[in-house]
Design a protein around this motif. Structure first.
Motif, PDB file in Angstrom:
ATOM      1  N   PRO A  96       0.858  -1.192   0.000  1.00  0.00           N
ATOM      2  CA  PRO A  96       0.000   0.000   0.000  1.00  0.00           C
ATOM      3  C   PRO A  96       0.895   1.242   0.000  1.00  0.00           C
ATOM      4  CG  PRO A  96      -0.047  -1.109   2.139  1.00  0.00           C
ATOM      5  CD  PRO A  96       0.743  -1.974   1.226  1.00  0.00           C
ATOM      6  N   ARG A  97       0.322   2.395  -0.353  1.00  0.00           N
ATOM      7  CA  ARG A  97       1.100   3.632  -0.440  1.00  0.00           C
ATOM      8  C   ARG A  97       1.841   3.971   0.838  1.00  0.00           C
ATOM      9  NH1 ARG A  97       1.311   5.914  -4.611  1.00  0.00           N
ATOM     10  NH2 ARG A  97       0.205   7.236  -5.976  1.00  0.00           N
ATOM     11  N   SER A  98       1.287   3.589   1.969  1.00  0.00           N
ATOM     12  CA  SER A  98       1.931   3.873   3.248  1.00  0.00           C
ATOM     13  C   SER A  98       2.998   2.842   3.618  1.00  0.00           C
ATOM     14  CB  SER A  98       0.889   3.933   4.362  1.00  0.00           C
ATOM     15  OG  SER A  98       0.279   2.653   4.508  1.00  0.00           O
ATOM     16  N   GLY A  99       3.066   1.748   2.866  1.00  0.00           N
ATOM     17  CA  GLY A  99       4.022   0.684   3.158  1.00  0.00           C
ATOM     18  C   GLY A  99       5.453   1.080   2.826  1.00  0.00           C
ATOM     19  N   ARG A 100       6.389   0.567   3.617  1.00  0.00           N
ATOM     20  CA  ARG A 100       7.801   0.842   3.402  1.00  0.00           C
ATOM     21  C   ARG A 100       8.607  -0.452   3.455  1.00  0.00           C
ATOM     22  NH1 ARG A 100       9.279   5.473   7.598  1.00  0.00           N
ATOM     23  NH2 ARG A 100       8.051   4.194   8.967  1.00  0.00           N
ATOM     24  N   ILE A 101       9.860  -0.349   3.032  1.00  0.00           N
ATOM     25  CA  ILE A 101      10.773  -1.489   3.054  1.00  0.00           C
ATOM     26  C   ILE A 101      12.027  -1.102   3.819  1.00  0.00           C
ATOM     27  CG2 ILE A 101      12.177  -3.072   1.683  1.00  0.00           C
ATOM     28  CD1 ILE A 101      10.231  -2.696  -0.630  1.00  0.00           C
ATOM     29  N   LEU A 102      12.458  -1.988   4.720  1.00  0.00           N
ATOM     30  CA  LEU A 102      13.765  -1.896   5.350  1.00  0.00           C
ATOM     31  C   LEU A 102      14.606  -2.983   4.716  1.00  0.00           C
ATOM     32  CD1 LEU A 102      15.788  -0.887   7.487  1.00  0.00           C
ATOM     33  CD2 LEU A 102      14.695  -2.443   9.121  1.00  0.00           C
ATOM     34  N   VAL A 103      15.578  -2.581   3.913  1.00  0.00           N
ATOM     35  CA  VAL A 103      16.395  -3.549   3.188  1.00  0.00           C
ATOM     36  C   VAL A 103      17.807  -3.570   3.763  1.00  0.00           C
ATOM     37  CG1 VAL A 103      16.901  -1.904   1.318  1.00  0.00           C
ATOM     38  CG2 VAL A 103      17.206  -4.327   0.915  1.00  0.00           C
ATOM     39  N   ASP A 104      18.205  -4.743   4.228  1.00  0.00           N
ATOM     40  CA  ASP A 104      19.562  -4.957   4.715  1.00  0.00           C
ATOM     41  C   ASP A 104      20.409  -5.267   3.484  1.00  0.00           C
ATOM     42  OD1 ASP A 104      21.956  -6.272   5.511  1.00  0.00           O
ATOM     43  OD2 ASP A 104      21.068  -6.759   7.445  1.00  0.00           O
ATOM     44  N   ASP A 105      21.207  -4.299   3.104  1.00  0.00           N
ATOM     45  CA  ASP A 105      21.998  -4.440   1.880  1.00  0.00           C
ATOM     46  C   ASP A 105      23.482  -4.648   2.176  1.00  0.00           C
ATOM     47  OD1 ASP A 105      21.689  -4.776  -0.812  1.00  0.00           O
ATOM     48  OD2 ASP A 105      21.698  -2.644  -1.308  1.00  0.00           O
ATOM     49  N   ALA A 106      23.761  -5.349   3.273  1.00  0.00           N
ATOM     50  CA  ALA A 106      25.142  -5.598   3.675  1.00  0.00           C
ATOM     51  C   ALA A 106      25.947  -6.287   2.583  1.00  0.00           C
ATOM     52  CB  ALA A 106      25.168  -6.444   4.954  1.00  0.00           C
ATOM     53  N   HIS A 107      25.316  -7.184   1.845  1.00  0.00           N
ATOM     54  CA  HIS A 107      26.044  -7.934   0.823  1.00  0.00           C
ATOM     55  C   HIS A 107      25.910  -7.331  -0.562  1.00  0.00           C
ATOM     56  CE1 HIS A 107      25.443 -10.771   4.157  1.00  0.00           C
ATOM     57  NE2 HIS A 107      26.688 -11.055   3.893  1.00  0.00           N
ATOM     58  N   GLY A 108      24.992  -6.389  -0.748  1.00  0.00           N
ATOM     59  CA  GLY A 108      24.795  -5.777  -2.063  1.00  0.00           C
ATOM     60  C   GLY A 108      25.500  -4.445  -2.236  1.00  0.00           C
TER      61      GLY A 108
END
Length: 174
Positions: A96-108
């Motif tokens: 949904p528009r209010s949704g967010r992502i926390l992405v752990d990009d330690a390896h990227g």
């Protein structure tokens, strides 16, 4: 805005403490790094696992949360076990528009994308609703971690994260 923290593992925990109370459901990729699993428990939200790297499974999890849910997806950007990359753009489409992502990009971070900016650059996903955490100890060859997000997140980290405020900062030479 970038916030430096003593370790990459701590970057997920600090971000979660800052975000605690802002979401009702933490949708956790079931192959996520243990740091994200620990972070999910700090969010003061119901933790709902979904099948790794599966936008349809994420969409089903979002639907099960209900129309009034405020969701935060927690996922690795690049999974260390096999080098696969989360479909971040597809995840953003099903949130949904209010949704967010926390992405752990330690390896990227430092490895993926034309300029080494990680899984977001690699997949072409917008940063608009994404918080990216990285470690400096892998591709960058130094010590520490960072949280990449907006000014509001930086303010929340300073105001709400005891792990950030109570941690020893990085040594000055770093």
């Amino acid at each position: 805005a970038a916030i430096l923290v003593p370790t990459g593992y701590l970057s997920d925990l600090v971000a979660a403490q800052a975000l605690a109370g802002t979401c009702t459901h933490a949708l956790l990729d079931d192959a996520s790094h243990p740091a994200l699993q620990d972070a999910a428990n700090l969010l003061e939200a119901r933790v709902v696992p979904f099948q790794s790297r599966d936008p349809k499974a994420l969409a089903q999890a979002v639907n099960r949360c209900g129309a009034r849910a405020k969701v935060l997806v927690l996922t690795d950007g690049m999974f260390a076990r096999d080098g696969s990359v989360a479909p971040l753009g597809e995840y953003l489409k099903v949130l949904p528009r209010s949704g967010r992502i926390l992405v752990d990009d330690a390896h990227g971070a430092g490895v993926l994308g034309t300029n080494g900016r990680g899984s977001l650059e690699h997949t072409g996903a917008s940063r608009e609703r994404v918080i990216q955490t990285i470690t400096l100890s892998k591709a960058f060859g130094v010590y520490g971690g960072a949280i990449l997000g907006g000014r509001d997140l930086r303010r929340r980290v300073i105001e709400r994260s005891r792990q950030f405020v109570g941690s020893t900062p990085l040594p000055l030479p770093l």
